[in-house]
Scaffold this active site. Structure first.
Site, PDB file in Angstrom:
ATOM      1  N   HIS A 119      39.530 -51.498  63.408  1.00 55.00           N
ATOM      2  CA  HIS A 119      38.489 -51.120  64.383  1.00 55.00           C
ATOM      3  C   HIS A 119      37.930 -49.732  64.079  1.00 55.00           C
ATOM      4  CE1 HIS A 119      36.667 -49.797  68.142  1.00 55.00           C
ATOM      5  NE2 HIS A 119      37.630 -48.913  68.330  1.00 55.00           N
ATOM      6  N   PHE A 120      38.826 -48.772  63.896  1.00 60.13           N
ATOM      7  CA  PHE A 120      38.240 -47.425  63.853  1.00 60.13           C
ATOM      8  C   PHE A 120      37.626 -47.060  62.506  1.00 60.13           C
ATOM      9  CE2 PHE A 120      42.865 -45.936  63.732  1.00 60.13           C
ATOM     10  CZ  PHE A 120      42.844 -45.322  62.501  1.00 60.13           C
ATOM     11  N   HIS A 121      37.900 -47.864  61.468  1.00 60.63           N
ATOM     12  CA  HIS A 121      37.147 -47.589  60.244  1.00 60.63           C
ATOM     13  C   HIS A 121      35.729 -48.158  60.340  1.00 60.63           C
ATOM     14  CE1 HIS A 121      40.987 -46.205  58.647  1.00 60.63           C
ATOM     15  NE2 HIS A 121      40.253 -45.534  57.778  1.00 60.63           N
ATOM     16  N   TYR A 125      33.706 -40.063  71.139  1.00 66.53           N
ATOM     17  CA  TYR A 125      32.267 -39.938  71.438  1.00 66.53           C
ATOM     18  C   TYR A 125      31.722 -38.602  70.950  1.00 66.53           C
ATOM     19  CZ  TYR A 125      33.212 -44.277  73.591  1.00 66.53           C
ATOM     20  OH  TYR A 125      33.615 -45.582  73.757  1.00 66.53           O
ATOM     21  N   ARG A 147      50.556 -50.864  62.114  1.00 68.36           N
ATOM     22  CA  ARG A 147      49.834 -49.711  61.570  1.00 68.36           C
ATOM     23  C   ARG A 147      50.859 -48.612  61.296  1.00 68.36           C
ATOM     24  NH1 ARG A 147      46.829 -46.592  66.631  1.00 68.36           N
ATOM     25  NH2 ARG A 147      46.265 -45.164  64.965  1.00 68.36           N
ATOM     26  N   ARG A 148      50.434 -47.529  60.640  1.00 71.98           N
ATOM     27  CA  ARG A 148      51.246 -46.329  60.447  1.00 71.98           C
ATOM     28  C   ARG A 148      52.656 -46.636  59.915  1.00 71.98           C
ATOM     29  NH1 ARG A 148      49.777 -42.680  65.796  1.00 71.98           N
ATOM     30  NH2 ARG A 148      47.929 -41.791  64.872  1.00 71.98           N
ATOM     31  N   HIS A 195      40.089 -40.089  73.720  1.00 74.81           N
ATOM     32  CA  HIS A 195      38.998 -41.053  73.659  1.00 74.81           C
ATOM     33  C   HIS A 195      37.642 -40.367  73.723  1.00 74.81           C
ATOM     34  CE1 HIS A 195      37.653 -45.061  72.982  1.00 74.81           C
ATOM     35  NE2 HIS A 195      36.624 -44.736  73.724  1.00 74.81           N
TER      36      HIS A 195
HETATM   37 FE1  HAS Z   1      37.685 -47.342  69.914  1.00 75.16          FE
HETATM   38  C1  HAS Z   1      41.124 -47.211  69.673  1.00 75.16           C
HETATM   39  C2  HAS Z   1      37.933 -49.301  72.710  1.00 75.16           C
HETATM   40  C3  HAS Z   1      34.255 -47.199  70.323  1.00 75.16           C
HETATM   41  C4  HAS Z   1      37.483 -44.876  67.524  1.00 75.16           C
HETATM   42  N1  HAS Z   1      39.036 -46.280  68.787  1.00 75.16           N
HETATM   43  C5  HAS Z   1      40.404 -46.413  68.824  1.00 75.16           C
HETATM   44  C6  HAS Z   1      40.984 -45.540  67.850  1.00 75.16           C
HETATM   45  C7  HAS Z   1      39.955 -44.848  67.269  1.00 75.16           C
HETATM   46  C8  HAS Z   1      38.733 -45.327  67.863  1.00 75.16           C
HETATM   47  C9  HAS Z   1      40.064 -43.762  66.208  1.00 75.16           C
HETATM   48  O1  HAS Z   1      40.069 -50.040  74.734  1.00 75.16           O
HETATM   49  C10 HAS Z   1      42.460 -45.448  67.515  1.00 75.16           C
HETATM   50  C11 HAS Z   1      43.132 -44.304  68.185  1.00 75.16           C
HETATM   51  C12 HAS Z   1      44.574 -44.226  67.731  1.00 75.16           C
HETATM   52  O2  HAS Z   1      44.828 -43.602  66.698  1.00 75.16           O
HETATM   53  O3  HAS Z   1      45.425 -44.823  68.390  1.00 75.16           O
HETATM   54  N2  HAS Z   1      36.349 -48.147  71.223  1.00 75.16           N
HETATM   55  C13 HAS Z   1      36.656 -48.952  72.273  1.00 75.16           C
HETATM   56  C14 HAS Z   1      35.425 -49.374  72.944  1.00 75.16           C
HETATM   57  C15 HAS Z   1      34.402 -48.774  72.267  1.00 75.16           C
HETATM   58  C16 HAS Z   1      34.987 -48.009  71.203  1.00 75.16           C
HETATM   59  C17 HAS Z   1      35.296 -50.265  74.123  1.00 75.16           C
HETATM   60  N3  HAS Z   1      36.164 -46.266  69.089  1.00 75.16           N
HETATM   61  C18 HAS Z   1      34.833 -46.356  69.414  1.00 75.16           C
HETATM   62  C19 HAS Z   1      34.086 -45.405  68.643  1.00 75.16           C
HETATM   63  C20 HAS Z   1      34.997 -44.743  67.858  1.00 75.16           C
HETATM   64  C21 HAS Z   1      36.288 -45.303  68.141  1.00 75.16           C
HETATM   65  C22 HAS Z   1      32.596 -45.193  68.753  1.00 75.16           C
HETATM   66  C23 HAS Z   1      34.799 -43.650  66.864  1.00 75.16           C
HETATM   67  C24 HAS Z   1      33.673 -43.044  66.643  1.00 75.16           C
HETATM   68  N4  HAS Z   1      39.214 -48.123  70.959  1.00 75.16           N
HETATM   69  C25 HAS Z   1      39.103 -48.838  72.115  1.00 75.16           C
HETATM   70  C26 HAS Z   1      40.456 -49.071  72.674  1.00 75.16           C
HETATM   71  C27 HAS Z   1      41.356 -48.461  71.821  1.00 75.16           C
HETATM   72  C28 HAS Z   1      40.552 -47.886  70.753  1.00 75.16           C
HETATM   73  C29 HAS Z   1      40.813 -49.794  73.904  1.00 75.16           C
HETATM   74  C30 HAS Z   1      42.888 -48.360  71.995  1.00 75.16           C
HETATM   75  C31 HAS Z   1      43.551 -49.526  71.464  1.00 75.16           C
HETATM   76  C32 HAS Z   1      45.058 -49.368  71.382  1.00 75.16           C
HETATM   77  O4  HAS Z   1      45.727 -50.276  71.877  1.00 75.16           O
HETATM   78  O5  HAS Z   1      45.575 -48.420  70.798  1.00 75.16           O
HETATM   79  C33 HAS Z   1      32.922 -48.880  72.621  1.00 75.16           C
HETATM   80  O6  HAS Z   1      32.365 -47.606  72.768  1.00 75.16           O
HETATM   81  C34 HAS Z   1      32.159 -49.695  71.623  1.00 75.16           C
HETATM   82  C35 HAS Z   1      30.755 -49.962  72.085  1.00 75.16           C
HETATM   83  C36 HAS Z   1      29.890 -50.350  70.928  1.00 75.16           C
HETATM   84  C37 HAS Z   1      29.020 -51.355  70.930  1.00 75.16           C
HETATM   85  C38 HAS Z   1      28.257 -51.635  69.662  1.00 75.16           C
HETATM   86  C39 HAS Z   1      26.777 -51.335  69.787  1.00 75.16           C
HETATM   87  C40 HAS Z   1      26.107 -51.593  68.478  1.00 75.16           C
HETATM   88  C41 HAS Z   1      25.180 -50.786  67.912  1.00 75.16           C
HETATM   89  C42 HAS Z   1      24.632 -51.165  66.573  1.00 75.16           C
HETATM   90  C43 HAS Z   1      23.304 -51.851  66.685  1.00 75.16           C
HETATM   91  C44 HAS Z   1      22.778 -52.156  65.321  1.00 75.16           C
HETATM   92  C45 HAS Z   1      21.473 -52.207  64.983  1.00 75.16           C
HETATM   93  C46 HAS Z   1      21.087 -52.387  63.556  1.00 75.16           C
HETATM   94  C47 HAS Z   1      20.371 -52.043  65.955  1.00 75.16           C
HETATM   95  C48 HAS Z   1      28.802 -52.191  72.095  1.00 75.16           C
HETATM   96  C49 HAS Z   1      24.645 -49.555  68.577  1.00 75.16           C
HETATM   97  C50 HAS Z   1      21.352 -53.776  63.074  1.00 75.16           C
HETATM   98  C51 HAS Z   1      21.025 -53.770  61.621  1.00 75.16           C
HETATM   99  C52 HAS Z   1      21.208 -54.773  60.776  1.00 75.16           C
HETATM  100  C53 HAS Z   1      20.829 -54.643  59.348  1.00 75.16           C
HETATM  101  C54 HAS Z   1      21.836 -56.062  61.244  1.00 75.16           C
END
Ligand code: HAS
Length: 574
Positions: A372-374, A222, A435-436, A218
């Site tokens: 999610h991860f894409h 980051y 998946r997979r 995990h």
């Molecule tokens: Fe995740 C599984 C929970 C973030 C990647 N994640 C994965 C896997 C990958 C991955 C690759 O809790 C699969 C692994 C595998 O092969 O089994 N993930 C989270 C949580 C976050 C999160 C809570 N993940 C990421 C990021 C990744 C990533 C970043 C890659 C870079 N994830 C999980 C969990 C699993 C998981 C479980 C396991 C599930 C399972 O059962 O297998 C947090 O960090 C997310 C926080 C993000 C936010 C969004 C903030 C929004 C922003 C954009 C603002 C936009 C603006 C512009 C200002 C709160 C900063 C707007 C513009 C306009 C034009 C509208």
């Protein structure tokens, strides 16, 4: 600024090698969507089988590309801000180790001896060279951290009261996270997997291996994300025509990543039987903690964009959205970053769903997960990597970007592709689509007893998205290699856009020093992981049923004539 020929060459290679390999990674991404939509009912195409392709796709795109890029980008950031170059011997040694590791692992994957996917969970077993290759790639990427630490302390001695530049802080934090988390995977590879793969040990503790993997896994996400965050904080506001809303907010977010990136890996193991509920709950809560720096980022960057839009003449509450340089070919990095941020809104929401212990039961190991991860790693991360690769190469080589108008639309095309693709996967995942799995052999093969018509529209949607993504990625390759092949027309410089801060808070020592954060990080890690590792060592589990690559049904159930999966579910309905 001007930099030495050696550093320029190093950065070109570190960008060029993974982008070249990306051709294989992208091809296998498209193939995934084709197999899964049932357009191919075979286990292999063009001599490469489904799981071999999926392994190549994951390892090249998510591990090789991201690691090479992080090192290249960080060399550029440290040199640019600290006005001194990294040590040549260390940098080239790091490069040599990373390349050797990549060649070894690639050989094993292409030879069909390492179809173990990017998570290489046992009992899937790979050729020892795959594990050794992965270890070398990681060790190679560690080396520059020690050299950057030396550069930083020299700079700090000369500038004791100046705030550490945000980009430098982010780079050091990112590689500290990387160093700490990879210690666990190095242990897994060297002590558990290699002796087992070489036949020295007969068995392996699968739960312990998975727990060590996710200690790393995990934090890995980051490590992918932080280079993009560095760009969002230090470059995007300037490119938008404004200023960073708050420099302190950026510092707080980065230090929070140091605390919370690693001790959350058990959220990938909510369904693993050997880890007790208390640890799962605790790491589940910490997972919500690791979302806080991303919420801080969302508000800070949104405020910075609003400031930029108003400066560009916007009126009204949301009018600023219309006054941003979305299609300016000269500020194409803006397009890559805003497109990534937009996708990350959905990536973040789906991550919050995964983090919930209850909801995770519904989505775990389903197509929801790649959905999610894409929208995370293939969203803000991938777009930042490809946009910055073109930018760095073009600036440092003095060559103009090839097809600038195409270049600026690539990220939007990619967003459309990902939204369609991930919608298909998420929808399918909520209906239990795994998946997979080579769905074309069974669930999406009308001739098979497991055929599941509910997944026809979901996989077709993913296929449509996948085709659009492939077109966008192919256009990127044309732009990147077209730029490489064009003539030099400008001065060769290392130049990064630098955002001023709107609120440039005075230096607060706590947010300009590493020690207290590192100590707190260590304490949280011990509390979160000592019991998890103890659990995993004590309860290796009784072993999983055997599966063969061509079927999602365990061998024993097949032999006993039992049906499993959706067919069994449908038949058991009253
Ligand atoms: Fe995740 C599984 C929970 C973030 C990647 N994640 C994965 C896997 C990958 C991955 C690759 O809790 C699969 C692994 C595998 O092969 O089994 N993930 C989270 C949580 C976050 C999160 C809570 N993940 C990421 C990021 C990744 C990533 C970043 C890659 C870079 N994830 C999980 C969990 C699993 C998981 C479980 C396991 C599930 C399972 O059962 O297998 C947090 O960090 C997310 C926080 C993000 C936010 C969004 C903030 C929004 C922003 C954009 C603002 C936009 C603006 C512009 C200002 C709160 C900063 C707007 C513009 C306009 C034009 C509208």
């Amino acid at each position: 600024m001007q930099v030495s020929k050696s550093l320029k060459r190093l950065i070109y290679w570190e960008l060029g090698i993974p982008v070249t390999l990306l051709i294989i990674g992208i091809y296998h991404g498209l193939m995934q969507t084709i197999y899964r939509a049932g357009a191919i009912n075979e286990s292999k195409m063009a001599g490469l089988d489904y799981y071999q392709g999926l392994t190549l796709h994951g390892v090249i795109n998510a591990v090789v590309l991201t690691t090479f890029f992080a090192v290249a980008f960080s060399h550029a950031v440290m040199t640019f801000y600290l006005k001194r170059e990294p040590n040549k011997t260390v940098s080239w040694l790091s490069f040599a180790l990373m390349v050797t590791g990549t060649v070894m692992a690639s050989w094993a994957m292409l030879a069909g001896k390492a179809s173990v996917l990017y998570t290489f969970y046992p009992p899937l077993k790979a050729h020892p060279l795959f594990y050794l290759g992965a270890a070398l790639l990681i060790v190679g990427s560690w080396l520059p951290l020690f050299d950057w630490a030396r550069m930083y302390s020299a700079w700090k001695k000369e500038n004791p009261n100046t705030k550490t530049p945000l980009a430098v802080l982010g780079t050091l934090i990112n590689f500290i996270i990387w160093f700490v988390c990879t210690l666990a995977v190095a242990y897994e590879v060297l002590v558990l997997l290699l002796p087992w793969a070489m036949g020295i040990k007969a068995t392996i503790n699968v739960t312990l291996a998975r727990t060590l993997f996710w200690f790393f896994g995990h934090a890995l996400v980051y490590f992918w994300l932080l280079p993009a965050y560095i760009m969002f904080y230090t470059m995007l506001p300037k490119l938008a025509g404004g200023k960073l809303y708050s420099d302190l907010a950026g510092r707080i977010a980065l230090f929070l990543f140091l605390l919370f990136s690693v001790p959350v890996g058990v959220h990938h193991q909510f369904s693993d039987p050997s880890i007790t509920k208390g640890i799962k709950l605790f790491q589940g809560v910490l997972t919500y903690g690791v979302a806080i720096p991303s919420f801080i980022t969302a508000f800070t960057i949104a405020a910075s964009l609003e400031y930029a839009g108003r400066r560009n003449g916007a009126k009204g509450l949301l009018g600023f959205f219309a006054k941003l340089p979305y299609l300016d070919p000269n500020r194409y990095l803006f397009a890559y970053m805003i497109a990534g941020l937009f996708l990350f809104v959905f990536g973040g929401v789906t991550g919050m769903v995964n983090a919930s212990y209850q909801l995770n039961n519904i989505v775990h190991n389903t197509a929801w997960m790649p959905g999610h991860f894409h929208m995370t790693v293939a969203g803000p991360v991938f777009l930042a990597i490809i946009g910055m690769s073109t930018y760095l190469y073009s600036k440092m080589s003095g060559k103009r970007v090839f097809l600038p108008r195409i270049n600026v639309i690539i990220p939007y095309l990619w967003v459309i592709g990902i939204l369609i693709f991930s919608a298909g996967l998420s929808w399918g995942g909520l209906q239990g689509e795994p998946r997979r799995t080579n769905l074309g052999l069974t669930y999406l093969n009308p001739k098979h007893e497991l055929f599941t018509p509910e997944w026809v529209p979901t996989t077709l949607l993913a296929l449509c998205g996948g085709i659009i993504m492939t077109v966008a990625a192919a256009l990127f390759l044309v732009v990147f290699f077209g730029t490489m092949l064009s003539r030099r027309r400008e001065e060769q410089v290392l130049d990064l856009p630098v955002s001023e801060a709107l609120h440039n808070e005075k230096r607060i020592p706590l947010f300009d020093t590493f020690k207290p954060w590192l100590v707190t990080m260590g304490i949280i890690l011990v509390v979160a992981y000592a019991p998890a590792l103890l659990d995993a060592s004590k309860n290796p589990g009784k072993g999983a049923p055997q599966f063969l690559p061509e079927s999602p049904v365990p061998v024993e159930s097949k032999a006993a004539g039992q049906k499993t999966g959706p067919v069994a579910k449908l038949e058991s309905k009253p």
